[in-house]
Design a protein around this motif. Structure first.
Motif, PDB file in Angstrom:
ATOM      1  N   GLU A 121       0.827  -1.210   0.000  1.00  0.00           N
ATOM      2  CA  GLU A 121       0.000   0.000   0.000  1.00  0.00           C
ATOM      3  C   GLU A 121       0.865   1.265   0.000  1.00  0.00           C
ATOM      4  O   GLU A 121       2.097   1.186   0.101  1.00  0.00           O
ATOM      5  CB  GLU A 121      -0.929  -0.026   1.213  1.00  0.00           C
ATOM      6  CG  GLU A 121      -0.169  -0.122   2.527  1.00  0.00           C
ATOM      7  CD  GLU A 121      -1.093  -0.354   3.721  1.00  0.00           C
ATOM      8  OE1 GLU A 121      -2.096   0.358   3.847  1.00  0.00           O
ATOM      9  OE2 GLU A 121      -0.785  -1.237   4.524  1.00  0.00           O
ATOM     10  N   LEU A 122       0.199   2.419  -0.077  1.00  0.00           N
ATOM     11  CA  LEU A 122       0.899   3.707  -0.006  1.00  0.00           C
ATOM     12  C   LEU A 122       1.722   3.759   1.272  1.00  0.00           C
ATOM     13  O   LEU A 122       1.227   3.426   2.342  1.00  0.00           O
ATOM     14  CB  LEU A 122      -0.120   4.860   0.036  1.00  0.00           C
ATOM     15  CG  LEU A 122      -0.802   5.291  -1.267  1.00  0.00           C
ATOM     16  CD1 LEU A 122      -1.829   6.384  -0.973  1.00  0.00           C
ATOM     17  CD2 LEU A 122       0.211   5.788  -2.272  1.00  0.00           C
ATOM     18  N   GLY A 123       2.970   4.178   1.160  1.00  0.00           N
ATOM     19  CA  GLY A 123       3.786   4.363   2.346  1.00  0.00           C
ATOM     20  C   GLY A 123       4.350   3.081   2.940  1.00  0.00           C
ATOM     21  O   GLY A 123       4.803   3.066   4.072  1.00  0.00           O
TER      22      GLY A 123
ATOM     23  N   THR B  26       9.170   3.101  -2.177  1.00  0.00           N
ATOM     24  CA  THR B  26      10.066   4.176  -2.617  1.00  0.00           C
ATOM     25  C   THR B  26      11.488   3.943  -2.115  1.00  0.00           C
ATOM     26  O   THR B  26      12.453   4.058  -2.872  1.00  0.00           O
ATOM     27  CB  THR B  26       9.552   5.535  -2.118  1.00  0.00           C
ATOM     28  OG1 THR B  26       8.225   5.718  -2.603  1.00  0.00           O
ATOM     29  CG2 THR B  26      10.431   6.671  -2.608  1.00  0.00           C
TER      30      THR B  26
ATOM     31  N   GLN C 287      15.017   3.231  -4.206  1.00  0.00           N
ATOM     32  CA  GLN C 287      16.238   4.021  -4.035  1.00  0.00           C
ATOM     33  C   GLN C 287      17.435   3.112  -3.757  1.00  0.00           C
ATOM     34  O   GLN C 287      18.549   3.391  -4.218  1.00  0.00           O
ATOM     35  CB  GLN C 287      16.034   5.058  -2.932  1.00  0.00           C
ATOM     36  CG  GLN C 287      15.056   6.134  -3.422  1.00  0.00           C
ATOM     37  CD  GLN C 287      14.829   7.246  -2.426  1.00  0.00           C
ATOM     38  OE1 GLN C 287      15.141   7.121  -1.248  1.00  0.00           O
ATOM     39  NE2 GLN C 287      14.272   8.348  -2.912  1.00  0.00           N
TER      40      GLN C 287
ATOM     41  N   TRP D  20       3.124  -0.923  -7.689  1.00  0.00           N
ATOM     42  CA  TRP D  20       1.697  -1.216  -7.907  1.00  0.00           C
ATOM     43  C   TRP D  20       1.547  -2.292  -8.977  1.00  0.00           C
ATOM     44  O   TRP D  20       0.680  -2.219  -9.842  1.00  0.00           O
ATOM     45  CB  TRP D  20       0.914   0.061  -8.263  1.00  0.00           C
ATOM     46  CG  TRP D  20       0.937   1.026  -7.125  1.00  0.00           C
ATOM     47  CD1 TRP D  20       1.844   2.026  -6.935  1.00  0.00           C
ATOM     48  CD2 TRP D  20       0.077   1.042  -5.979  1.00  0.00           C
ATOM     49  NE1 TRP D  20       1.603   2.674  -5.729  1.00  0.00           N
ATOM     50  CE2 TRP D  20       0.514   2.080  -5.127  1.00  0.00           C
ATOM     51  CE3 TRP D  20      -1.013   0.261  -5.575  1.00  0.00           C
ATOM     52  CZ2 TRP D  20      -0.106   2.357  -3.914  1.00  0.00           C
ATOM     53  CZ3 TRP D  20      -1.636   0.567  -4.365  1.00  0.00           C
ATOM     54  CH2 TRP D  20      -1.172   1.604  -3.553  1.00  0.00           C
TER      55      TRP D  20
ATOM     56  N   VAL E 232       3.050  -3.515   6.273  1.00  0.00           N
ATOM     57  CA  VAL E 232       3.309  -2.549   7.341  1.00  0.00           C
ATOM     58  C   VAL E 232       2.811  -3.119   8.652  1.00  0.00           C
ATOM     59  O   VAL E 232       1.677  -3.578   8.747  1.00  0.00           O
ATOM     60  CB  VAL E 232       2.561  -1.231   7.062  1.00  0.00           C
ATOM     61  CG1 VAL E 232       2.846  -0.220   8.166  1.00  0.00           C
ATOM     62  CG2 VAL E 232       2.942  -0.680   5.711  1.00  0.00           C
ATOM     63  N   LYS E 233       3.692  -3.083   9.669  1.00  0.00           N
ATOM     64  CA  LYS E 233       3.221  -3.464  11.002  1.00  0.00           C
ATOM     65  C   LYS E 233       2.695  -2.199  11.658  1.00  0.00           C
ATOM     66  O   LYS E 233       3.313  -1.149  11.570  1.00  0.00           O
ATOM     67  CB  LYS E 233       4.368  -4.054  11.821  1.00  0.00           C
ATOM     68  CG  LYS E 233       4.869  -5.354  11.235  1.00  0.00           C
ATOM     69  CD  LYS E 233       5.705  -6.091  12.261  1.00  0.00           C
ATOM     70  CE  LYS E 233       5.892  -7.530  11.825  1.00  0.00           C
ATOM     71  NZ  LYS E 233       6.672  -8.276  12.825  1.00  0.00           N
ATOM     72  N   ASP E 234       1.554  -2.315  12.318  1.00  0.00           N
ATOM     73  CA  ASP E 234       0.908  -1.123  12.863  1.00  0.00           C
ATOM     74  C   ASP E 234       1.812  -0.318  13.792  1.00  0.00           C
ATOM     75  O   ASP E 234       2.453  -0.863  14.661  1.00  0.00           O
ATOM     76  CB  ASP E 234      -0.370  -1.517  13.612  1.00  0.00           C
ATOM     77  CG  ASP E 234      -1.497  -1.737  12.614  1.00  0.00           C
ATOM     78  OD1 ASP E 234      -1.378  -1.214  11.495  1.00  0.00           O
ATOM     79  OD2 ASP E 234      -2.455  -2.444  12.957  1.00  0.00           O
TER      80      ASP E 234
ATOM     81  N   THR F 178       4.598   0.980  13.910  1.00  0.00           N
ATOM     82  CA  THR F 178       6.048   0.891  14.073  1.00  0.00           C
ATOM     83  C   THR F 178       6.667   1.169  12.711  1.00  0.00           C
ATOM     84  O   THR F 178       5.972   1.257  11.714  1.00  0.00           O
ATOM     85  CB  THR F 178       6.501  -0.507  14.517  1.00  0.00           C
ATOM     86  OG1 THR F 178       6.272  -1.404  13.429  1.00  0.00           O
ATOM     87  CG2 THR F 178       5.760  -0.983  15.745  1.00  0.00           C
ATOM     88  N   MET F 179       7.972   1.291  12.687  1.00  0.00           N
ATOM     89  CA  MET F 179       8.650   1.487  11.407  1.00  0.00           C
ATOM     90  C   MET F 179       8.963   0.141  10.748  1.00  0.00           C
ATOM     91  O   MET F 179       9.563   0.092   9.689  1.00  0.00           O
ATOM     92  CB  MET F 179       9.955   2.272  11.601  1.00  0.00           C
ATOM     93  CG  MET F 179       9.755   3.713  12.020  1.00  0.00           C
ATOM     94  SD  MET F 179       8.823   4.642  10.774  1.00  0.00           S
ATOM     95  CE  MET F 179      10.157   5.154   9.710  1.00  0.00           C
ATOM     96  N   GLU F 180       8.556  -0.955  11.402  1.00  0.00           N
ATOM     97  CA  GLU F 180       8.892  -2.267  10.860  1.00  0.00           C
ATOM     98  C   GLU F 180       8.134  -2.579   9.582  1.00  0.00           C
ATOM     99  O   GLU F 180       6.967  -2.259   9.441  1.00  0.00           O
ATOM    100  CB  GLU F 180       8.589  -3.360  11.897  1.00  0.00           C
ATOM    101  CG  GLU F 180       9.657  -3.460  12.957  1.00  0.00           C
ATOM    102  CD  GLU F 180       9.426  -4.624  13.901  1.00  0.00           C
ATOM    103  OE1 GLU F 180      10.115  -4.645  14.920  1.00  0.00           O
ATOM    104  OE2 GLU F 180       8.576  -5.493  13.630  1.00  0.00           O
ATOM    105  N   ARG F 181       8.836  -3.229   8.678  1.00  0.00           N
ATOM    106  CA  ARG F 181       8.209  -3.691   7.444  1.00  0.00           C
ATOM    107  C   ARG F 181       8.546  -5.173   7.268  1.00  0.00           C
ATOM    108  O   ARG F 181       9.714  -5.557   7.381  1.00  0.00           O
ATOM    109  CB  ARG F 181       8.779  -2.942   6.224  1.00  0.00           C
ATOM    110  CG  ARG F 181       8.577  -1.443   6.233  1.00  0.00           C
ATOM    111  CD  ARG F 181       7.134  -1.108   5.885  1.00  0.00           C
ATOM    112  NE  ARG F 181       6.916   0.328   5.723  1.00  0.00           N
ATOM    113  CZ  ARG F 181       6.677   1.172   6.720  1.00  0.00           C
ATOM    114  NH1 ARG F 181       6.651   0.743   7.964  1.00  0.00           N
ATOM    115  NH2 ARG F 181       6.463   2.461   6.473  1.00  0.00           N
TER     116      ARG F 181
END
Lengths: 355, 170
Positions: B53-55, B59, B63, B126, B145-147, B149-152
């Motif tokens: 999803e977005l965010g 991105t 990079q 996407w 995305v984990k709620d 937190t910055m964890e992915r």
């Protein structure tokens, strides 16, 4: 010299007639935004199909509104990049056809130079020569850049976004809040009712380390909006009511817009160190909060602020014809003109096309 | 375990479960480094489909791809232009964003197969908008995305055998 310009780099199909140095005789813009609404943005294939359908009528209407005959047009100007390849091609092919049929030169123009100089396209504003040197801020759905225009032929890149453009931050933010497309105008309107300090969204400050891979970009003059978008996503997840409650949503929108605008204004202030004139163009330069903030800075700091007239902010062909009429882009003729190719990834610092 | 793919190649080629790994990152820079490591472990053509999803970190991931390839230009979102093209030190990156695409057929109408035949790195954000039309060797990367937190959670599937332990190789 009278130039007919054509612009088809993204959503808009546009044609315009400009008499040198900068009198706009007509500027016809057909926008595909309504058509794209249900899909939440530009659908590339539909976009190029629509350009193909609309371009002949748009060009004819621009010629007619100018009150001139085809024989009075001296050159055809056309956007050759950057933009969506398949859409650029429609405008380029149409322009080549016209130039060949009329036996007149073809002038390929960098779309971003249209935005850079668009603030000088209104009656009573200084000429480009008078305005130079100046700082130009191009801020739109696809671009967020600061350049120095030392003289009309020399554009130097100072900084730009390293991920999302400001207009995209508006559009994707609006999508996260369930507002619709395009997000910029919707957020602008809602933000007027909201409290801009209600939610603390981050102001991304780029470090020299984070930009070590892009040595030509000044971290203090560059932008990053990806993190802001992510923080809005977190906020909406944590406060789902902010999507549904009107008052809360206004506050979130106002706070989010303020974070976008803060980044733009603070970079403009840094870029203006030692400069006297700031010009701003591009679709996001229509944002009323951004205009007001820059007007405040200009008044306080004694800058000359050149804001693009609203009708020339979003993509339009008048700015393309204007750059050509000013002699700022290379003129091609005959066989050479037919060799000009579109350049979807064209850089902001490149003026004239080579064939 | 290490040798199983040699003796039973069928497992790794046909069963998605056996060809996927999941990595948890804790910051944008870890996500970036992970992408850097994946791309640096490869040569020649590579197709990466990024889902999330977005965010969710796409991105940052792109990079990291750019860094691995020695690209000096900022890789900006191609949402409005569909594809961005960047010359790296020995491969070119074609960065697609299908956020505004409506129908997978539109991708092919734009000459997608020409980009696939350039022997470069094709990264598609996407990608679910064109799921059925991607080539068979596409590596799929799912961002979760984990709620709060910055964890992915980043799951790589359809990895070729040579890349199945890329995250552990320095």
């Amino acid at each position: 010299m009278i130039v007919l310009g054509i612009e088809t780099s993204c959503d808009e199909t546009s044609a315009a007639v400009v008499r040198a140095p900068g009198e706009v005789l007509s500027n016809v813009v057909f926008t595909q935004q309504e058509m794209h609404g249900p899909f939440g943005g530009v659908v590339p294939e539909i976009a190029s199909r629509s350009h193909l359908e609309k371009l002949p009528d748009v060009v004819e209407q621009a010629r007619e509104e100018s009150g001139l005959s085809w024989g009075e047009i001296d050159a055809i100007a056309v956007t050759y990049g950057p933009g969506l390849a398949s859409s650029l091609l429609i405008g380029m092919s149409g322009a080549k056809g016209l130039a060949m049929r009329l036996g007149i030169p073809l002038i390929p123009v960098n779309h971003l130079h249209g935005h850079i100089f668009s603030a000088l396209l209104s009656p009573g504003c200084p000429s480009i020569q008078e305005a130079c040197p100046f700082i130009a801020h191009v801020v739109s759905g696809g671009h967020t850049s600061l350049v120095e225009v030392k003289d009309p032929q020399t554009v130097r890149l100072l900084g730009q976004t390293i991920d999302d453009a400001a207009g995209e931050a508006f559009d994707k933010g609006a999508s996260l809040l369930g507002l619709g497309y395009p997000g910029g105008p919707l957020m602008d309107r809602l933000a007027k009712e909201g409290n801009a300090s209600a939610v603390k969204f981050p102001r991304t400050q780029l470090s020299a380390d984070s930009l070590k891979h892009y040595p030509h970009l000044d971290p203090e003059l560059s932008f990053s909006y990806s993190g802001l978008k992510t923080s809005l996503m977190y906020y909406v997840k944590k406060h789902p009511e902010s999507r549904d409650d009107d008052v809360q949503r206004q506050d979130v929108v106002a706070s989010y817009q303020e974070a976008i605008v803060d980044a733009l204004v603070s970079r403009c202030v840094r870029a203006m160190d030692g400069q006297t004139t700031l010009a701003m163009g591009g679709g996001v330069s229509l944002n009323s909060r951004l205009r007001a903030r820059l007007q405040g800075e200009a008044a306080a700091r004694g800058w000359q602020l050149l804001l693009t007239e609203p009708r020339f902010c979003a993509d339009n062909a008048a700015m393309i014809a204007f750059v050509a009429a000013q002699g700022l882009a290379g003129v091609t003729k005959g066989v050479d003109a037919m060799k000009i190719d579109v350049m979807p990834s064209l850089s902001i610092v490149i003026g004239s096309a080579r064939c | 375990m290490k040798d199983s793919s040699i003796f039973a190649p069928g497992n790794t080629m046909t069963n998605n479960k056996d060809t996927s790994i999941t990595v948890v990152t804790h910051s944008p820079s870890e996500t970036l480094q992970l992408a850097n490591r994946l791309v640096a472990s490869t040569q020649g053509a590579l197709v990466l489909a990024l889902h999330g999803e977005l965010g969710s970190g796409k991105t940052c991931f792109v990079q990291g791809i750019g860094q691995a390839m020695g690209i000096r230009d900022a890789i900006t979102s191609p949402t409005y232009t569909l594809v961005g093209e960047y010359k790296g030190s020995d491969r070119t990156l074609y960065h697609f964003d299908l956020y505004r695409l409506h129908d997978a057929d539109e991708l092919w109408a734009l000459g997608f197969e020409e980009y696939l035949n350039q022997n470069g790195v094709v990264a598609i954000e996407w990608a679910e908008r064109a799921e059925d039309t991607l080539p068979a060797n596409t590596i799929h990367v799912h961002f979760d995305v984990k709620d709060a937190t910055m964890e992915r959670c980043i799951r790589f599937s359809n990895l070729p055998p040579a890349l199945q332990r890329f995250d552990t190789v320095a």
